[in-house]
Enzyme design. Structure first.
Site, PDB file in Angstrom:
ATOM      1  N   ASN A   9       3.638  -7.229  12.786  1.00  0.00           N
ATOM      2  CA  ASN A   9       4.118  -8.077  11.490  1.00  0.00           C
ATOM      3  C   ASN A   9       4.504  -7.374  10.518  1.00  0.00           C
ATOM      4  O   ASN A   9       3.969  -6.692   9.642  1.00  0.00           O
ATOM      5  CB  ASN A   9       2.740  -8.884  11.076  1.00  0.00           C
ATOM      6  CG  ASN A   9       2.971  -9.616   9.984  1.00  0.00           C
ATOM      7  OD1 ASN A   9       4.093  -9.936   9.504  1.00  0.00           O
ATOM      8  ND2 ASN A   9       1.988 -10.330   9.125  1.00  0.00           N
ATOM      9  N   TRP A  10       5.863  -7.345  10.288  1.00  0.00           N
ATOM     10  CA  TRP A  10       6.505  -6.480   9.325  1.00  0.00           C
ATOM     11  C   TRP A  10       6.346  -7.101   7.883  1.00  0.00           C
ATOM     12  O   TRP A  10       6.669  -6.352   7.070  1.00  0.00           O
ATOM     13  CB  TRP A  10       8.179  -6.519   9.685  1.00  0.00           C
ATOM     14  CG  TRP A  10       8.443  -5.529  10.731  1.00  0.00           C
ATOM     15  CD1 TRP A  10       7.526  -4.827  11.539  1.00  0.00           C
ATOM     16  CD2 TRP A  10       9.548  -5.427  11.253  1.00  0.00           C
ATOM     17  NE1 TRP A  10       8.392  -4.036  12.656  1.00  0.00           N
ATOM     18  CE2 TRP A  10       9.731  -4.409  12.149  1.00  0.00           C
ATOM     19  CE3 TRP A  10      11.120  -5.685  10.948  1.00  0.00           C
ATOM     20  CZ2 TRP A  10      10.871  -3.771  12.980  1.00  0.00           C
ATOM     21  CZ3 TRP A  10      12.196  -5.128  11.517  1.00  0.00           C
ATOM     22  CH2 TRP A  10      12.058  -4.328  12.490  1.00  0.00           C
ATOM     23  N   LYS A  11       5.925  -8.238   7.731  1.00  0.00           N
ATOM     24  CA  LYS A  11       5.754  -8.780   6.350  1.00  0.00           C
ATOM     25  C   LYS A  11       7.204  -8.606   5.642  1.00  0.00           C
ATOM     26  O   LYS A  11       8.184  -8.789   6.202  1.00  0.00           O
ATOM     27  CB  LYS A  11       4.594  -8.156   5.465  1.00  0.00           C
ATOM     28  CG  LYS A  11       3.390  -8.023   6.610  1.00  0.00           C
ATOM     29  CD  LYS A  11       1.999  -7.685   5.856  1.00  0.00           C
ATOM     30  CE  LYS A  11       0.666  -7.954   6.755  1.00  0.00           C
ATOM     31  NZ  LYS A  11      -0.267  -7.309   6.327  1.00  0.00           N
ATOM     32  N   HIS A  95      -0.921 -16.844   7.906  1.00  0.00           N
ATOM     33  CA  HIS A  95      -1.463 -15.616   7.715  1.00  0.00           C
ATOM     34  C   HIS A  95      -1.920 -15.663   6.283  1.00  0.00           C
ATOM     35  O   HIS A  95      -1.826 -16.688   5.506  1.00  0.00           O
ATOM     36  CB  HIS A  95      -0.135 -14.726   7.637  1.00  0.00           C
ATOM     37  CG  HIS A  95      -0.485 -13.221   7.458  1.00  0.00           C
ATOM     38  ND1 HIS A  95      -1.112 -12.438   6.315  1.00  0.00           N
ATOM     39  CD2 HIS A  95      -0.662 -12.310   8.571  1.00  0.00           C
ATOM     40  CE1 HIS A  95      -1.348 -11.378   6.521  1.00  0.00           C
ATOM     41  NE2 HIS A  95      -1.149 -11.149   7.543  1.00  0.00           N
ATOM     42  N   GLU A  97      -1.982 -13.739   3.920  1.00  0.00           N
ATOM     43  CA  GLU A  97      -1.279 -13.585   2.441  1.00  0.00           C
ATOM     44  C   GLU A  97      -0.356 -14.980   2.086  1.00  0.00           C
ATOM     45  O   GLU A  97      -0.222 -15.159   0.934  1.00  0.00           O
ATOM     46  CB  GLU A  97      -0.157 -12.499   3.028  1.00  0.00           C
ATOM     47  CG  GLU A  97      -0.834 -11.114   2.976  1.00  0.00           C
ATOM     48  CD  GLU A  97      -0.321  -9.985   3.709  1.00  0.00           C
ATOM     49  OE1 GLU A  97       0.858 -10.119   4.218  1.00  0.00           O
ATOM     50  OE2 GLU A  97      -0.991  -9.165   4.065  1.00  0.00           O
ATOM     51  N   GLU A 167      -7.987 -12.085  11.829  1.00  0.00           N
ATOM     52  CA  GLU A 167      -7.583 -11.037  10.666  1.00  0.00           C
ATOM     53  C   GLU A 167      -8.594 -11.013   9.629  1.00  0.00           C
ATOM     54  O   GLU A 167      -8.589 -11.995   8.679  1.00  0.00           O
ATOM     55  CB  GLU A 167      -6.369 -11.071  10.351  1.00  0.00           C
ATOM     56  CG  GLU A 167      -5.244 -10.883  11.359  1.00  0.00           C
ATOM     57  CD  GLU A 167      -3.979 -10.394  10.879  1.00  0.00           C
ATOM     58  OE1 GLU A 167      -3.456  -9.297  11.235  1.00  0.00           O
ATOM     59  OE2 GLU A 167      -3.436 -11.427   9.958  1.00  0.00           O
ATOM     60  N   GLY A 173      -4.452  -4.182   5.297  1.00  0.00           N
ATOM     61  CA  GLY A 173      -3.639  -3.351   4.217  1.00  0.00           C
ATOM     62  C   GLY A 173      -4.529  -2.464   3.477  1.00  0.00           C
ATOM     63  O   GLY A 173      -4.124  -1.959   2.477  1.00  0.00           O
ATOM     64  N   SER A 213      -5.654  -3.201   9.751  1.00  0.00           N
ATOM     65  CA  SER A 213      -5.799  -1.829   9.780  1.00  0.00           C
ATOM     66  C   SER A 213      -5.857  -1.315  11.170  1.00  0.00           C
ATOM     67  O   SER A 213      -6.372  -0.341  11.235  1.00  0.00           O
ATOM     68  CB  SER A 213      -6.795  -1.296   8.806  1.00  0.00           C
ATOM     69  OG  SER A 213      -6.340  -1.726   7.368  1.00  0.00           O
ATOM     70  N   GLY A 234       0.147  -4.624  11.040  1.00  0.00           N
ATOM     71  CA  GLY A 234       0.917  -4.771   9.745  1.00  0.00           C
ATOM     72  C   GLY A 234       1.769  -3.457   9.677  1.00  0.00           C
ATOM     73  O   GLY A 234       2.648  -2.963  10.338  1.00  0.00           O
ATOM     74  N   GLY A 235       1.096  -2.718   8.959  1.00  0.00           N
ATOM     75  CA  GLY A 235       1.433  -1.010   8.406  1.00  0.00           C
ATOM     76  C   GLY A 235       2.218  -0.433   9.743  1.00  0.00           C
ATOM     77  O   GLY A 235       3.222   0.232   9.565  1.00  0.00           O
TER      78      GLY A 235
HETATM   79  P1  13P Z   1      -2.415  -3.937   8.402  1.00  0.00           P
HETATM   80  O1  13P Z   1      -2.120  -3.637   9.691  1.00  0.00           O
HETATM   81  O2  13P Z   1      -1.341  -3.498   7.499  1.00  0.00           O
HETATM   82  O3  13P Z   1      -3.768  -3.928   7.762  1.00  0.00           O
HETATM   83  O4  13P Z   1      -1.850  -5.665   8.403  1.00  0.00           O
HETATM   84  C1  13P Z   1      -2.493  -6.482   9.164  1.00  0.00           C
HETATM   85  C2  13P Z   1      -2.010  -7.868   9.293  1.00  0.00           C
HETATM   86  O5  13P Z   1      -1.873  -8.374   8.249  1.00  0.00           O
HETATM   87  C3  13P Z   1      -1.112  -8.202  10.338  1.00  0.00           C
HETATM   88  O6  13P Z   1      -0.768  -9.713  10.361  1.00  0.00           O
END
Ligand code: 13P
Length: 254
Positions: A9-11, A95, A97, A167, A173, A213, A234-235
């Site tokens: 997930n590149w956000k 998600h 967020e 999640e 994050g 994470s 994510g990251g």
């Molecule tokens: P991180 O891997 O950066 O913690 O993000 C997880 C996430 O929200 C994937 O959708």
């Protein structure tokens, strides 16, 4: 047989030019044709470049949100049909967020899930508890309720196109990760909830990812848990080498 699925997930990261460069780099590192499922969920403006970059690799492309109406006066929104036509096969829905910053509710999550499935998209449905729920010991109730509300009126057949991503919000994050035991236990609660709605067979078939994470160092241990069938990253999905290492860890499981 159920496949492990690793999704990035590149956000709100990566321009179109960066997307092109990324796929040139990741393609030789990940052979998704005979491995676990590999998906990248990218910003809308990167979809075309990602679809092109993934051609011939077995990597699937997803979006990060979808509106629930078919079309009309919804400024700024994108429909499921638009995504399909853009060559997209997956979409993230719900998600944390979006729930936290954009007013997404269990009800709109459910509407988006149904709209995406009706248009033939596969859904990565995200859910998970906030830190205070974990501290109060009500994680199971929270994820079970989120699962039920998100899947309301989704048929058993449609469920085959759904992946659930667990999640925990406190792990996203933050560098904090659920322990493998916590991840397995809560993914187990989600699976039991799905079993209560659709039966044991459907629940066994369901791919449940862990997200929060996850990285090249902790992936193998998390993915080794029986109830964890993949990851939503994510990251670490922004770094080709790290992401490829997570895919390799998942292939070790298969
Ligand atoms: P991180 O891997 O950066 O913690 O993000 C997880 C996430 O929200 C994937 O959708």
């Amino acid at each position: 047989m159920k496949k492990t699925v690793i999704a990035g997930n590149w956000k709100m990261n990566m321009t179109r030019a960066e997307t092109k460069a990324f796929f040139r780099e990741i393609a030789p590192l990940v052979n998704a044709k005979d491995s676990c499922g590999v998906v990248f969920c990218v910003p809308f403006t990167d979809l075309a470049a990602a679809v092109r970059g993934a051609r011939g690799t077995g990597i699937k492309i997803g979006a990060q949100n979808v509106h629930f109406m078919e079309k009309g006066a919804y400024t700024g929104e994108i429909s499921a049909k638009m995504l399909r036509e853009a060559g997209v096969s997956y979409v993230i829905v719900g998600h944390s967020e979006r729930r936290q910053y954009f007013g997404e509710t269990d009800e709109t999550v459910n509407l988006r899930v149904k709209a995406a499935l009706a248009a033939g998209l596969k859904v990565i449905l995200c859910l998970g508890e906030m830190r205070d729920a974990r501290e109060k010991g009500i994680t199971d109730e929270v994820v079970s309720m989120q699962t039920k509300l998100a899947l309301r009126d989704v048929t058993e057949k449609q469920l085959r196109s759904v992946i659930i991503a667990y999640e925990p919000v406190w792990a996203i994050g933050t560098g904090l990760t659920a322990t493998p035991e916590q991840a397995d236990e809560t993914c187990g609660v989600i699976r039991a909830t799905v079993a209560s709605l659709y039966g044991k067979k459907a629940a066994r078939r369901l791919v449940i990812q862990y997200g929060g994470s996850m990285n090249e160092k902790n992936a193998a241990e998390l993915l080794a848990q029986p109830n964890v069938n993949g990851g939503l990253i994510g990251g670490a999905s922004l770094k080709p080498a790290a992401f490829a290492a997570i895919v390799a860890a998942a292939n070790g499981k298969n």
